[in-house]
Scaffold this motif. Sequence first.
Motif: not given
Length: 368
Positions: A278-303
């Motif tokens: 569940p949510g296995y790609q969340l660490p990537f979206s979190e890191a990209v969001r925090k380090e780039s400041g760009l608005t981020t959409i997470a995806v992947g086994l969010i149910t």
Amino acid sequence: MSTLFSPLSLGPLTLQNRIVIAPMCQYSAHDGLAQDWHLMHYGTLALSGAGLLILEATAVESCGRISAADLGLWDDASEAALGRVLAAIRLHSPMPVSVQLAHAGRKASCALPWKGGQFIPPGGGGWQPCAPSPRPYTPGDPAPQALDAAGVARVREAFVDSARRAARLGFDAVELHAAHGYLLHQFLSPLTNQRADEYGGSLENRMRLTLEIFAAMRAELPAGMALGVRISATDWVAGGWDQAQSVELAKRLKELGAAYIHVSSGGLAPEQKITLGPGYQLPFSEAVRKESGLTTIAVGLITEAKQAEAIVASGQADAVALGRAMLYNPRWPWHAAAELGAQVDCPPQYLRCQPHGLKELLRLGGRR
């Protein structure tokens, strides 16, 4: 108050909630033309109460299709066919609609997934794929044709032309597809990009085409139309595209005016090793969001509703995208609203379905 059901701005576009319907290929077009299936499918999803609907990967040129049944937006006929679908949605739903523009690169000319998905050669009804370098996706398949300077220019202009068509049709947003092993991802990854020109080698060079296409599209689109990008944050293969490079790309995209970045992963190489959960790609979206400041959409086994709420409330992403969960349950946002004490838009024809005790769940969502 639910964070999931709070408004979110994607550049010039404001969503009523943070639930995004992820792009999912339907493999149901004829010569790139949208069919009645697309009217039924997207019509259903547009009544779901989500904040944004992103249409499936839509090819910018015929040879950029994954399969012969892929949707396209490369000429007047495909523009008219897709316009018919969008017009029907507009009549009955206030939901913003985006289109994902894509080019399959070396992953083009394949059979439908439910028919095996294997490469179809030109002599068997397929066509010659192109790529940054002559490396096939599956060992043993013929090598794709490496794009020369004229080919790179042709692809760049194809994306820009399709963006113009999307603007003319009145889409609310465009998503540039640079994920899942397709052409722009192939340029980004050192595993598939072995060029010796200005589009290969260093990270700066490998990002060049994606950034050039994004900038050219942004210059052509109206200021009120959002432009985002979907990426694979990692190839899941040693020596490939990874999180650090994704952060740098996100920073550059933000400078160019990206409204958001949609963070997925994988799809480039058959040897990828992914641990699903569940949510296995969340660490990537979190890191990209925090380090780039760009608005981020997470995806992947969010149910689950509470899972989605926790993701946006904790700052792992600004929004969540659902794909398979929406296919299984096209009223997922309704049920999430009921669970989280929120509201979603509903056409008047459906208002009578409100169960006892949930009178505040559905609100009238009229025409645009």
